[in-house]
Design an enzyme around this catalytic site. Sequence first.
Site, short mmCIF file in Angstrom:
data_model
loop_
_atom_site.label_atom_id
_atom_site.label_comp_id
_atom_site.label_asym_id
_atom_site.label_seq_id
_atom_site.Cartn_x
_atom_site.Cartn_y
_atom_site.Cartn_z
N ARG A 115 -26.66 -87.66 -54.31
CA ARG A 115 -25.37 -87.94 -54.98
C ARG A 115 -24.51 -88.87 -54.12
O ARG A 115 -23.67 -89.60 -54.63
CB ARG A 115 -24.62 -86.63 -55.31
CG ARG A 115 -23.21 -86.86 -55.86
CD ARG A 115 -22.65 -85.65 -56.60
NE ARG A 115 -22.82 -84.40 -55.90
CZ ARG A 115 -22.08 -83.99 -54.86
NH1 ARG A 115 -21.09 -84.75 -54.40
NH2 ARG A 115 -22.31 -82.84 -54.27
N TYR A 121 -15.03 -100.68 -76.47
CA TYR A 121 -16.02 -99.70 -76.94
C TYR A 121 -15.31 -98.37 -77.25
O TYR A 121 -14.40 -97.96 -76.54
CB TYR A 121 -17.10 -99.55 -75.86
CG TYR A 121 -17.99 -98.37 -76.07
CD1 TYR A 121 -18.68 -98.19 -77.27
CD2 TYR A 121 -18.14 -97.40 -75.08
CE1 TYR A 121 -19.50 -97.09 -77.45
CE2 TYR A 121 -18.95 -96.31 -75.26
CZ TYR A 121 -19.62 -96.15 -76.46
OH TYR A 121 -20.42 -95.06 -76.65
N ASP A 134 -15.29 -105.31 -68.29
CA ASP A 134 -16.57 -104.76 -68.75
C ASP A 134 -17.42 -105.94 -69.21
O ASP A 134 -17.12 -106.58 -70.22
CB ASP A 134 -16.30 -103.77 -69.89
CG ASP A 134 -17.57 -103.10 -70.39
OD1 ASP A 134 -18.65 -103.70 -70.25
OD2 ASP A 134 -17.47 -101.98 -70.94
N LYS A 186 -27.79 -101.24 -71.37
CA LYS A 186 -27.98 -102.33 -72.31
C LYS A 186 -28.88 -103.41 -71.69
O LYS A 186 -29.98 -103.12 -71.31
CB LYS A 186 -26.60 -102.86 -72.74
CG LYS A 186 -25.60 -101.74 -73.13
CD LYS A 186 -26.06 -100.99 -74.35
CE LYS A 186 -25.23 -99.82 -74.82
NZ LYS A 186 -24.24 -99.20 -74.02
C1 3LM Z 1 -22.72 -99.09 -78.28
N1 3LM Z 1 -21.94 -98.85 -76.06
O1 3LM Z 1 -23.62 -98.96 -79.12
P1 3LM Z 1 -22.97 -95.90 -71.72
N2 3LM Z 1 -19.10 -100.53 -72.29
C2 3LM Z 1 -19.56 -101.13 -73.40
C3 3LM Z 1 -20.46 -100.45 -74.23
O2 3LM Z 1 -20.91 -101.07 -75.32
C4 3LM Z 1 -20.85 -99.13 -73.91
C5 3LM Z 1 -20.34 -98.55 -72.75
C6 3LM Z 1 -19.45 -99.27 -71.95
C7 3LM Z 1 -22.69 -98.28 -77.05
C8 3LM Z 1 -23.31 -97.08 -76.88
S1 3LM Z 1 -22.45 -95.47 -78.91
C9 3LM Z 1 -22.60 -93.75 -78.81
C10 3LM Z 1 -23.75 -96.14 -77.91
C11 3LM Z 1 -19.12 -102.51 -73.73
C12 3LM Z 1 -21.77 -98.34 -74.77
C13 3LM Z 1 -20.73 -97.16 -72.33
O3 3LM Z 1 -22.21 -94.80 -71.13
O4 3LM Z 1 -24.10 -96.36 -70.86
O5 3LM Z 1 -23.39 -95.61 -73.15
O6 3LM Z 1 -22.01 -97.20 -71.79
O7 3LM Z 1 -21.82 -99.94 -78.45
#
Ligand code: 3LM
Length: 415
Positions: A63, A116, A188, A213
């Site tokens: 961690r 998001y 972001d 992603k």
């Molecule tokens: C999506 N997005 O389908 P994680 N910043 C951006 C994002 O698009 C996302 C995050 C942070 C999507 C996830 S929706 C339940 C699925 C621009 C995530 C957050 O914690 O790795 O999912 O990232 O748009």
Amino acid sequence: MRNNNNDNTQWQPATVTIHGGKRPDVHGALVAPLYQTATFTFANTEQGSARFAGDEPGYIYSRLGNPTTDELERRVAALEGYPAGAATATGMGAVSAAMLAFLQQGDHVLISDAVYGCSYALFSQLFIRFGIAVDFVDMADPDATQAAMRPTTRLLFLESPANPHLKVIDIAVIAAIAHQGKARLIVDNTFMTPLLQQPLKQGADLVIHSATKYLNGHGDVVAGVICGHDDDIGLIKSTTLKDMGATMSPHDAWLILRGLKTLDVRMQRHCENALEVAHYLQQHPQIAAVHYPGFADHPAQRLMGTQMHGAGAVIAFELKGTFDNARMVLDKLQMITIAVSLGDAETLIQHPASMTHSAYPQEARLQAGITDTLIRLSVGLEAAPDIIADLEQALSYMAVAGVDRKQKGDKVSYG
Ligand code: 3LM
């Protein structure tokens, strides 16, 4: 003697994706080894306490740090151009750890109105419970952003292009406003990747990614990364990451290291495919509007070649008719997959109002431009004609339903 690949300023991004930040392995392994271990042994008690006191370098517990996650941190930081990185369990882990490290009760944060859905929920629902004041503002409007600044504003946060409808923000303009107010700007960069946009060059203090992603690119990991200057990353690692604990597992880091090697070629193919698909959608009679930064009339074009070096591979479009028609089209798709997330080899399609952005109250969502009939398409790596053929056969059902004769704007039900 081979170098440690820390100084990669002479390399082009494609080379940095493969060699940037890479450390030679003690056994000469070409691929960074996976240190799948929770803890690290100490030779004796003196060494253990010296490591805890910070008097001796070395690993303690995963961690707090792990050679495989460290390798990923160096690699992504090298790509973004920052000196340091921090690997996190998820993209939301990156957003929350990066933000909370700098905030305390009474502080104010300014957030772009289109982010998001879970970031929106974090800021609008959770932060305010801890006495942090939050305002959402259209950061494409510098005057509105300037006017929203307060003496207590500590952080500004934006996505560009924004999830889901690709609104672009001039990062340098917002960075100047932030710095004038002695606040930090966090960007972001998930939708662009460092190959298409390096917010450091526009003055961003920190960059975060949902590594789930494009960075990983293979749809098999949920993860995040923060990049920034040494002091800021040191603070995040020693506070919000160490004690709140959203650190990345070494196995996930290893998978992302594997994905990163092909980031440049994947992004090229993603972008080529997306442009073809966007042009196809644009001429379709059942589609009212297509949002894609690659179009000549998209506001992103003003920033192409400076802030942005490509349009990315997410397209948002508005279907004519109602959401029921949109739902029918999505359900008729055969190869394109209905799923949230983006940046995978598979083309994914989803409905932001009822899925990724359902945390927004309807009024705020509509104000941010996320309409009920907006569809988001993450264009994958399949052959573009096959993606288009699937869209074509599914959209043909709109004509059968007589949608271009029915422009009702009905009330939408997602039940
Ligand atoms: C999506 N997005 O389908 P994680 N910043 C951006 C994002 O698009 C996302 C995050 C942070 C999507 C996830 S929706 C339940 C699925 C621009 C995530 C957050 O914690 O790795 O999912 O990232 O748009």
